[in-house]
Each structure stands twice: as C-alpha cells, then as structure tokens.
Design a protein around this motif. Structure first.
Motif, mmCIF file in Angstrom:
data_model
loop_
_atom_site.group_PDB
_atom_site.id
_atom_site.type_symbol
_atom_site.label_atom_id
_atom_site.label_comp_id
_atom_site.label_asym_id
_atom_site.label_seq_id
_atom_site.Cartn_x
_atom_site.Cartn_y
_atom_site.Cartn_z
ATOM 1 N N ASP A 96 -0.990 -23.919 4.890
ATOM 2 C CA ASP A 96 -1.956 -22.864 4.618
ATOM 3 C C ASP A 96 -1.357 -21.683 3.935
ATOM 4 N N VAL A 97 -0.347 -20.993 4.606
ATOM 5 C CA VAL A 97 0.324 -20.107 4.029
ATOM 6 C C VAL A 97 0.779 -20.244 2.724
ATOM 7 N N ALA A 98 1.495 -21.373 2.545
ATOM 8 C CA ALA A 98 1.803 -21.535 1.108
ATOM 9 C C ALA A 98 0.739 -21.824 -0.068
ATOM 10 N N ARG A 99 -0.379 -22.112 0.443
ATOM 11 C CA ARG A 99 -1.586 -22.108 -0.488
ATOM 12 C C ARG A 99 -2.194 -20.879 -0.738
ATOM 13 N N LEU A 100 -2.190 -19.959 0.448
ATOM 14 C CA LEU A 100 -2.600 -18.393 0.307
ATOM 15 C C LEU A 100 -1.610 -17.831 -0.823
ATOM 16 N N LEU A 101 -0.087 -17.988 -0.920
ATOM 17 C CA LEU A 101 0.830 -17.398 -1.594
ATOM 18 C C LEU A 101 1.247 -18.266 -2.659
ATOM 19 N N SER A 102 0.460 -18.941 -3.242
ATOM 20 C CA SER A 102 0.492 -19.968 -4.283
ATOM 21 C C SER A 102 1.394 -19.134 -5.409
ATOM 22 N N ASP A 103 1.054 -18.063 -5.746
ATOM 23 C CA ASP A 103 1.535 -17.214 -6.976
ATOM 24 C C ASP A 103 2.884 -16.790 -6.604
ATOM 25 N N TYR A 104 3.551 -17.194 -5.470
ATOM 26 C CA TYR A 104 4.856 -16.995 -5.026
ATOM 27 C C TYR A 104 5.585 -18.011 -4.735
ATOM 28 N N ALA A 105 5.222 -19.155 -5.194
ATOM 29 C CA ALA A 105 5.640 -20.394 -4.719
ATOM 30 C C ALA A 105 7.153 -20.373 -5.153
ATOM 31 N N ASP A 106 7.902 -19.908 -6.162
ATOM 32 C CA ASP A 106 9.209 -19.872 -6.457
ATOM 33 C C ASP A 106 9.877 -19.199 -5.309
ATOM 34 N N HIS A 107 9.387 -18.314 -4.399
ATOM 35 C CA HIS A 107 9.953 -17.515 -3.393
ATOM 36 C C HIS A 107 9.907 -17.959 -2.119
ATOM 37 N N LEU A 108 9.041 -19.100 -1.741
ATOM 38 C CA LEU A 108 8.811 -19.796 -0.592
ATOM 39 C C LEU A 108 9.637 -20.495 0.041
ATOM 40 N N TYR A 109 10.243 -20.414 1.282
ATOM 41 C CA TYR A 109 11.003 -21.283 2.127
ATOM 42 C C TYR A 109 10.585 -21.437 3.445
ATOM 43 N N ARG A 110 10.750 -22.614 3.891
ATOM 44 C CA ARG A 110 10.261 -23.072 5.187
ATOM 45 C C ARG A 110 11.409 -22.991 6.167
ATOM 46 N N VAL A 111 11.191 -22.051 7.208
ATOM 47 C CA VAL A 111 12.302 -22.146 8.310
ATOM 48 C C VAL A 111 11.892 -22.558 9.723
ATOM 49 N N ARG A 112 12.744 -23.389 10.248
ATOM 50 C CA ARG A 112 12.445 -23.838 11.594
ATOM 51 C C ARG A 112 13.409 -23.075 12.624
ATOM 52 N N LEU A 113 12.522 -22.382 13.726
ATOM 53 C CA LEU A 113 13.344 -21.707 14.797
ATOM 54 C C LEU A 113 13.260 -22.754 16.261
ATOM 55 N N ARG A 114 14.246 -22.810 16.606
ATOM 56 C CA ARG A 114 14.303 -23.408 17.909
ATOM 57 C C ARG A 114 14.435 -22.432 19.134
ATOM 58 N N ALA A 115 14.801 -21.288 18.849
ATOM 59 C CA ALA A 115 15.206 -20.132 19.522
ATOM 60 C C ALA A 115 15.399 -18.975 18.879
ATOM 61 N N LEU A 116 15.143 -17.737 19.580
ATOM 62 C CA LEU A 116 15.471 -16.412 18.992
ATOM 63 C C LEU A 116 16.907 -16.055 19.192
ATOM 64 N N THR A 117 17.705 -16.662 19.126
ATOM 65 C CA THR A 117 19.188 -16.235 19.488
ATOM 66 C C THR A 117 19.933 -16.130 18.209
ATOM 67 N N GLU A 118 21.067 -15.425 18.268
ATOM 68 C CA GLU A 118 21.906 -15.046 17.022
ATOM 69 C C GLU A 118 22.447 -16.404 16.108
ATOM 70 N N SER A 119 23.062 -17.221 17.046
ATOM 71 C CA SER A 119 23.475 -18.263 16.616
ATOM 72 C C SER A 119 22.408 -19.266 15.940
ATOM 73 N N GLU A 120 21.184 -19.460 16.371
ATOM 74 C CA GLU A 120 20.108 -20.137 15.696
ATOM 75 C C GLU A 120 19.629 -19.589 14.594
ATOM 76 N N LEU A 121 19.290 -18.322 14.670
ATOM 77 C CA LEU A 121 18.989 -17.463 13.351
ATOM 78 C C LEU A 121 19.869 -17.726 12.242
#
Length: 516
Positions: A96-121
C-alpha cells in the motif's frame, strides 16, 4: 543523499533513527502506524465483484494526516526504504505504501528487519535490496479477500441480532467442540524407594478429566501402580518458545493480560532487547547461538550451543525467521523480574529460555500403569548451573487462565497468525460463548447456536488451517487463489451470489470481518 525509512510502529522511529546513524546511514524515519488502506468496515455491500476483486479498497480517510506526512517525507528523498514488519501483514502495508508513493517507484526499496541491532541493520540495508512490492503481498491480499468474502456471505443478520461467521473464529468453535483445550494440569507425585519424589503432569480439559486426574494421583500416592519402565537419560531443560508461548509465559509470570503481554513484547523489540516477535519457528540462527553463549558465560550458566536447534535460512529472501531470542550480550539473568520494567523482564524470560534450551539435565523417568491407564513420572537428578531458580511443583490441580489456555490451543491447532491471534483470543472471550462456571471450555447455548450455523456453512476444526496453507503457497494471482480456496470449500457460489445482491446492513460490531 537524502534517505527516508518507513516503518509500521511509531515506537521504532527514534530508536531506529539513532541506530541507523551508528552504521553510517543518516535517514528520516516515519511510521505508518498500522494500515494506511482498508476495505469498508461494513460487510454489506460485500464490495467484491464476481472475480473477487475488491471494489472499495482505498486509502483510509481517518489516516489522512499520516498519509500526508509520508508523502511530504518522500518528496525529495533519493532512496526510500520501506521497512514495515517482516510478515505477511507487513508486506501488505508495504504494498500500500508503494502504491501511495508510486511517483517515486524508482527510489523504493523493501527492507526486512529481524532485530534492531547493528549487525542486522548492516545486513538489511547494506545487502541487495528488493524492488518487488507485489508478489510478497499476494499472500496477505488473498487472505484479506477470503476473510471478507466469508464474513459477508455467511454472517447471519436479522433486525435483532447477528451470528458472525469468520474463517478463524468459526474453525475455533468447531475445534473447541471436537477437542477441548487443556485448562490446567494436575501434579501427581510418587516417592521411590530411594526417597526421590517423581512428578507426573496430568493434563486436564474437563471436569470429568479433573476428577479422573485426582483419582489417579491418589492411587499413585498410595503406591497402587505397576512399574512398566524406568530409565535415566539426558534431556534438554527447555524447548524453544514461539510467539504464543512467550505471550503465555509473560502473561502468567508478569501478571498481565494477553493484550498487555503482546504490547510489552513489541516494546522489547522496539527497544532492541529481543528479535522480531510475531513468529512461529522451531529453531535459532547461528547468530543466536553466539549471543546465547556470551550470555551464558557472563551469567556463569552451563551451556552448550550444540543443543540449540538451528533454523537455516530458507525463505524467498534467503533469510528465515527464528524463535524469539535476546540481542543483548550483557543482560543479567539472575535479577528478580519484579525489579525490572516489563520489557526488560520479558527479555530476561526469553533469554533464560534460550539458555535452558542449551542445557542438559539428567532425568529419571518411570512409566507406570494406574487403574488401566499409563502415567509417566519424572524428576531431574542433576541441575544445570544458572543464577535463577526453578519453582518446585505443588501437588494438586494448577489452573491455566482461560485466555492463556485458549491461546495455546490456537497455536497448537494452527488457528490464526501471530499478528492476529491475541486479538482472536480476546474477541472470542468477550463474545460470551462459553459456560462461565464449568471447568474447561464448554460451549453455552449461544456458542452451540453459533457453531451450528458455522457447521451449516461447512466449517470444520481444520478449515482455517487448510486455507492458511493455501494462502502461504506460492501464487501469481491472489484473486484466482481466493476463488480456488472458496471453491474447494464449497463457498464460492454463495460469495458470488452475495456479490450480485444487496441486503440489510450488517451489525457493525458483531458482523465485522475477522481481523487480518
């Protein structure tokens, strides 16, 4: 370069912004605060066409402030990372966010986080990033369509009342009738000739089961048993917890309800104390083993990482979820839970579980016959080294709080998903479908009436789980898969008929679709 990171929970914003700076990524962080788009709450009209395509799914008017904030933040951003939760619901929100920001499709990337740690980031933001927002969302879109179709087509509404039908809750009704969940256990004890006391944990699901457990315990205490087998062997002290077991243990040990336990778990994740919470997994990553080993050494615990079950990466991203585990190597595990705030206390509980999964204890087990039934009594002969105490069992019946018993039952029967299961439990408990005074979970007259209607539609205990398997399988068209699922359960014709008809508006509270 200007970076923007979009997350779901507002509680992550400050912590994530700070931690991103630690890996050299300076970014604005904004939150969707849940879903930004949805179907109408009312089920009538169904708002699906005959091919099950949604006709009124739209961005939510009540979220216009959040939507405007996201659009403003995206304007001028060179890279936009959509880091909504790493589950099917998060994939739908990302879509839904990608649809909302469809004008910026060339700048969009999906990131998946398992934890908010330095190594994970570093791993999440520094590796190859996906630009695909469509295929991962198919599973959640299909589920959303099927759940709406079922609720709209089969909820029974008249001018006085409603009997809701929903994929998960209707299957739950059938499941409770066919195989009532355990609502506690009876601790029975026998004393061996060497003076050692061994314990049997007898599950109790009904009043008759409680009476029988008490009878068996009394016979065992009198020594009226027949020895069938006696062994001694090394066994792991604990098994890994999934989401539901963490919630159950937190509710019982921290004296909070399920909603509070789920909120505390989310807070612990957002504070970087534990990994991503809403998962059902059966093992750990190698990173988890290293963290656990460091924790065990600091807390002077016996531990062998070889005993922890490993979960290898196998999903479409090449990275799999793991059981919840701590991310802090410096946690002190011997502290009383009462002196900690709730997120810290929950993180300590999870850390203790992981450590105990890597510990072995010598256990004596005795299998005996008691009045034509078999019971297994056991006791640990050795204790692994750890700075916290394990409570000794008390003789007699130990009741499990009803919501916790229902949560464990749903997890065992694969009903609901981690993102919705607590809501399902609490919603079910509020609907007044159970006998209040009975031991066990016996449907009252209202519950029986709702079950009869669900059964007439075609719901069985395994209906939801079978549909869930179909939702999770690879697909190229969520609408076609939704039609296949409903057709396979003889529900498609009724749904299509509903799509072509109009009727009395559904009761807003009782006839709302099942939570996603």
């Amino acid at each position: 370069m200007r970076n923007l990171v979009i997350v779901e929970a507002a509680g992550k914003v400050d912590a994530l912004r700070s931690r991103l700076k630690s890996i050299g990524l300076h970014a604005d962080v904004v939150a969707t605060v849940g879903h930004v788009a949805d179907n109408p709450r009312s089920l009538n009209p169904i708002e699906l066409d005959s091919d099950l395509r949604e006709t009124a799914y739209a961005f939510r008017e009540d979220r216009q402030g959040v939507i405007d904030k996201i659009r403003r933040a995206a304007f001028g951003a060179d890279r936009i990372y959509v880091a909504t939760d790493d589950d099917q619901e998060g994939d739908v929100i990302a879509h839904d966010v990608a649809r909302l920001l469809s004008d910026y499709a060339d700048h969009l990337y999906r990131v998946r986080l398992r934890a908010l740690t330095e190594s994970e980031l570093k791993e999440s933001f520094g590796g190859t990033l996906s630009r695909d927002f469509d295929v991962p969302a198919h599973h959640g879109i299909c589920r959303r369509i099927v759940d709406r179709a079922i609720g709209a087509a089969f909820t029974l509404v008249d001018e006085h009342s409603a009997i809701p039908v929903g994929r998960v809750q209707s299957s739950l009704l059938a499941s409770l009738k066919e195989s009532p969940p355990d609502v506690g256990h009876f601790n029975a004890a026998i004393r061996m000739t060497d003076g050692k006391v061994l314990w049997a944990n007898i599950p109790v699901a009904t009043k008759a089961g409680l009476d029988r457990a008490s009878e068996l315990a009394e016979l065992a205490a009198q020594g009226r048993v027949k020895l069938l087998e006696a062994v001694e062997r090394d066994e792991p002290v604990a098994r890994p917890w999934g989401y539901e077991e963490v919630i159950a243990e937190a509710s019982i040990r921290l004296h909070v309800d399920l909603y509070q336990a789920a909120d505390v778990f989310q807070q612990a994740y957002e504070r970087g104390l534990v990994t991503y919470p809403r998962v059902r997994a059966n093992g750990f990553t190698r990173d988890a083993v290293e963290i656990a080993a460091a924790l065990a050494e600091q807390n002077r615990c016996g531990f062998d990482g070889a005993y922890l079950p490993l979960r290898e990466s196998s999903d479409i991203q090449g990275r799999a979820h793991e059981c919840p585990r701590p991310v802090d190597e410096d946690m002190l595990l011997g502290r009383p839970l009462a002196v900690l705030d709730l997120p810290e206390a929950l993180a300590v509980l999870i850390a203790r579980n992981v450590i105990e999964c890597g510990q072995l204890a010598r256990v004596r087990k005795v299998r005996v016959g008691v009045d034509d039934e078999e019971l297994t009594f056991s006791a640990a002969l050795t204790q692994a080294r750890k700075p916290w105490k394990t409570a000794e069992p008390d003789r007699g019946f130990v009741a499990t709080p009803r919501p916790v018993a229902l949560l464990r039952h749903m997890a065992r029967e694969q009903l609901g998903r981690p993102s919705t299961v607590v809501g399902h439990v609490m919603k079910f408990m509020q609907r007044g479908l159970l006998e209040e005074s009975a031991v066990g979970m016996t449907l009252n007259a209202r519950g029986e009436r709702w079950l009869a209607h669900a059964a007439s539609v075609g719901f069985h205990p395994d209906t939801s789980a079978r549909m869930e398997e179909a939702f999770s399988a690879p697909m190229t068209d969520p609408h076609a898969r939704a039609r296949e699922i409903l057709s396979g359960h003889a529900m498609l014709d009724a749904v299509r008929n509903k799509a072509l008809a109009t009727g009395v508006a559904a009761v807003p509270d009782e006839a709302c679709p099942e939570p996603f």
